[in-house]
Design a protein around this motif. Structure first.
Motif, mmCIF file in Angstrom:
data_model
loop_
_atom_site.group_PDB
_atom_site.id
_atom_site.type_symbol
_atom_site.label_atom_id
_atom_site.label_comp_id
_atom_site.label_asym_id
_atom_site.label_seq_id
_atom_site.Cartn_x
_atom_site.Cartn_y
_atom_site.Cartn_z
ATOM 1 N N ARG A 163 6.391 -1.415 3.846
ATOM 2 C CA ARG A 163 5.632 -1.745 2.645
ATOM 3 C C ARG A 163 5.357 -0.485 1.838
ATOM 4 O O ARG A 163 5.143 0.586 2.395
ATOM 5 C CB ARG A 163 4.290 -2.389 3.007
ATOM 6 C CG ARG A 163 4.414 -3.855 3.354
ATOM 7 C CD ARG A 163 3.038 -4.444 3.604
ATOM 8 N NE ARG A 163 3.104 -5.879 3.690
ATOM 9 C CZ ARG A 163 3.022 -6.688 2.647
ATOM 10 N NH1 ARG A 163 2.910 -6.180 1.431
ATOM 11 N NH2 ARG A 163 3.084 -7.983 2.787
ATOM 12 N N SER A 168 11.039 -3.477 -4.118
ATOM 13 C CA SER A 168 9.869 -2.716 -3.672
ATOM 14 C C SER A 168 9.668 -1.464 -4.517
ATOM 15 O O SER A 168 8.538 -1.111 -4.881
ATOM 16 C CB SER A 168 10.017 -2.331 -2.199
ATOM 17 O OG SER A 168 10.041 -3.463 -1.372
ATOM 18 N N ALA A 195 8.172 -2.381 -7.817
ATOM 19 C CA ALA A 195 6.741 -2.666 -7.701
ATOM 20 C C ALA A 195 5.926 -1.382 -7.735
ATOM 21 O O ALA A 195 4.820 -1.337 -8.278
ATOM 22 C CB ALA A 195 6.469 -3.432 -6.405
ATOM 23 N N GLU A 196 6.478 -0.317 -7.178
ATOM 24 C CA GLU A 196 5.752 0.951 -7.117
ATOM 25 C C GLU A 196 5.870 1.759 -8.405
ATOM 26 O O GLU A 196 4.898 2.372 -8.851
ATOM 27 C CB GLU A 196 6.273 1.783 -5.944
ATOM 28 C CG GLU A 196 5.516 3.091 -5.754
ATOM 29 C CD GLU A 196 5.971 3.853 -4.525
ATOM 30 O OE1 GLU A 196 5.237 4.760 -4.100
ATOM 31 O OE2 GLU A 196 7.057 3.534 -3.981
ATOM 32 N N GLN A 217 3.003 1.083 -1.563
ATOM 33 C CA GLN A 217 1.804 0.838 -2.338
ATOM 34 C C GLN A 217 2.219 0.268 -3.688
ATOM 35 O O GLN A 217 2.932 0.902 -4.446
ATOM 36 C CB GLN A 217 1.027 2.144 -2.546
ATOM 37 C CG GLN A 217 -0.284 1.965 -3.320
ATOM 38 C CD GLN A 217 -1.260 1.079 -2.574
ATOM 39 O OE1 GLN A 217 -1.432 1.205 -1.375
ATOM 40 N NE2 GLN A 217 -1.906 0.176 -3.286
ATOM 41 N N ALA A 218 1.794 -0.950 -3.962
ATOM 42 C CA ALA A 218 2.213 -1.600 -5.207
ATOM 43 C C ALA A 218 1.566 -0.934 -6.405
ATOM 44 O O ALA A 218 0.462 -0.387 -6.340
ATOM 45 C CB ALA A 218 1.821 -3.080 -5.178
ATOM 46 N N GLU A 263 10.297 -9.909 0.861
ATOM 47 C CA GLU A 263 9.140 -9.013 0.920
ATOM 48 C C GLU A 263 9.001 -8.208 -0.371
ATOM 49 O O GLU A 263 7.894 -8.006 -0.880
ATOM 50 C CB GLU A 263 9.261 -8.084 2.127
ATOM 51 C CG GLU A 263 8.069 -7.164 2.331
ATOM 52 C CD GLU A 263 6.773 -7.902 2.611
ATOM 53 O OE1 GLU A 263 5.719 -7.395 2.183
ATOM 54 O OE2 GLU A 263 6.809 -8.981 3.234
ATOM 55 N N LYS A 281 7.489 -10.340 -3.004
ATOM 56 C CA LYS A 281 6.043 -10.488 -2.793
ATOM 57 C C LYS A 281 5.281 -9.279 -3.327
ATOM 58 O O LYS A 281 4.215 -9.420 -3.945
ATOM 59 C CB LYS A 281 5.757 -10.683 -1.303
ATOM 60 C CG LYS A 281 4.278 -10.949 -1.014
ATOM 61 C CD LYS A 281 4.059 -11.297 0.443
ATOM 62 C CE LYS A 281 2.592 -11.630 0.711
ATOM 63 N NZ LYS A 281 2.380 -12.011 2.130
ATOM 64 N N GLN A 282 5.830 -8.090 -3.113
ATOM 65 C CA GLN A 282 5.168 -6.895 -3.634
ATOM 66 C C GLN A 282 5.132 -6.903 -5.164
ATOM 67 O O GLN A 282 4.149 -6.483 -5.777
ATOM 68 C CB GLN A 282 5.879 -5.656 -3.102
ATOM 69 C CG GLN A 282 5.700 -5.463 -1.602
ATOM 70 C CD GLN A 282 6.517 -4.314 -1.056
ATOM 71 O OE1 GLN A 282 6.706 -3.304 -1.728
ATOM 72 N NE2 GLN A 282 7.007 -4.448 0.160
ATOM 73 N N GLN A 310 2.351 -9.257 -6.149
ATOM 74 C CA GLN A 310 1.048 -8.624 -5.943
ATOM 75 C C GLN A 310 0.758 -7.583 -7.015
ATOM 76 O O GLN A 310 -0.402 -7.284 -7.295
ATOM 77 C CB GLN A 310 1.001 -7.987 -4.552
ATOM 78 C CG GLN A 310 0.974 -9.010 -3.420
ATOM 79 C CD GLN A 310 1.155 -8.385 -2.051
ATOM 80 O OE1 GLN A 310 1.696 -7.283 -1.925
ATOM 81 N NE2 GLN A 310 0.719 -9.079 -1.012
#
Length: 341
Positions: free
Chosen positions: A142, A262, A265-266, A144-145, A286, A289-290, A293
């Protein structure tokens, strides 16, 4: 004493007797494989898959009566069999190869020649990769979004698309349905063998009015341009909305949709919509989902319009998708997103 592992069951579909005999001999030299049957056209293969289903179908592309495209479509729709395209000349059959991949074939490989160790090695590696892909794919760590809508965002918009088996046809439908003058850039991650990635990008460009090219390290997302991840490295976003490459984590299929999503998202600063399309496994769930979020629009393709519902199903199971839509409505939703304030 450790019990022997179950043999991987194969079905062979090819109208060329010489190719059939060569593949039969190769399979017989390897432990852990069982050739269940040989079919000499697609219609025969469809019937065999219903009555004696193998784990993997080794499918030729050009055949009489029913070709590999239609046979793949029928087999994927009616059985649990995975399809690996095996053809003597991928460059000569590019259109049919990507049409069959759009119908649900998982990968493609050149018909191996007896004595050509590289081709033989690649042939069996592809079969093993499909066996791996049928199992759930490991998720990346994961990240950090990025902060959601309260943070200042640039006006530039981004559409992210991730796909695997069945993806070529789905991507072609989305790009042909979106106006190429929309004020947005598009970035795509499609599971594809490194040797056929450039052919895929060229083929995809022929299906749409959008300019389509392979993403390069340092690229910025540009309105009216489609950037496609190559199959040599994972594609990621870095600070400044720039694209870069990474070789980690080491997944069976490169580029990883999870890794791209991912990283967006970051690091992406702007409006973003992401759609996770047809494919086997769970890659992208996954990462989607990030993105959700982080406050972005996230979409999963619905089961009815998927060649294989694995990846979108995995996203739906963890609440990664704000919307689950058929392919034609995904086109409309992305067009609306691009034109929204």
């Amino acid at each position: 004493m450790k019990p022997p592992s179950r043999h991987l069951k194969l079905g062979l579909v090819n109208d060329n007797a010489v190719s059939c005999e060569a593949i039969r001999r190769l399979v017989a030299t390897r432990d852990g494989y069982q050739l269940l049957w040989t079919a000499y056209d697609g219609a025969e293969a469809v019937e065999y898959c219903r009555t004696n289903p193998p784990d993997v179908v080794l499918m030729d592309v050009v055949m009489p009566r029913m070709d590999g495209v239609e046979a793949t479509r029928e087999i994927v729709a009616t059985t649990e069999c995975a399809v690996l395209l095996v053809t003597w000349s991928i460059p000569r059959n590019t259109s049919k190869v990507f049409e069959a991949m759009g119908a649900g074939a998982l990968d493609v490989v050149t018909t191996p020649s007896m004595g050509n160790l590289e081709e033989i090695d690649t042939f069996f590696r592809k079969i093993e990769q499909i066996k791996t892909l049928r199992a759930p794919m490991a998720m990346p760590p994961r990240v950090q979004a990025a902060a959601p809508a309260t943070e200042a965002r640039s006006a530039q918009k981004l559409i992210l698309l991730g796909a695997s088996a069945g993806g070529p046809a789905a991507l072609a439908e989305i790009l042909s349905g979106l106006d190429a003058t929309l004020p947005t850039g598009i970035v795509i991650a499609q599971h594809m063998d490194v040797r056929f990635g450039d052919d895929f990008i060229s083929w995809l460009g022929d299906q749409t009015a959008w300019p389509v090219r392979k993403a390069q390290a340092g690229d910025a997302v540009t309105n009216g341009l489609v950037l496609v991840a190559g199959a040599e490295h994972h594609l990621v976003f870095r600070p400044g909305n720039r694209l870069h490459f990474t070789d980690q984590p080491a997944f069976a299929y490169i580029p990883s949709v999870n890794v791209l999503f991912s990283s967006a998202a970051e690091h992406w600063k702007g409006s973003l919509a992401a759609a996770l399309l047809t494919g086997m496994g769970s890659d992208g769930a996954e990462g989607l989902k990030q993105l959700r979020q982080a406050g972005h629009l996230t979409i999963a393709q619905d089961e009815a319009s998927c060649a294989l519902f694995g990846m979108p199903k995995a996203a739906a199971a963890i609440g990664a998708a704000r919307e689950i839509l058929p392919l034609n409505r995904i086109v409309d939703r992305l067009a609306g997103f691009s034109l929204s304030n």
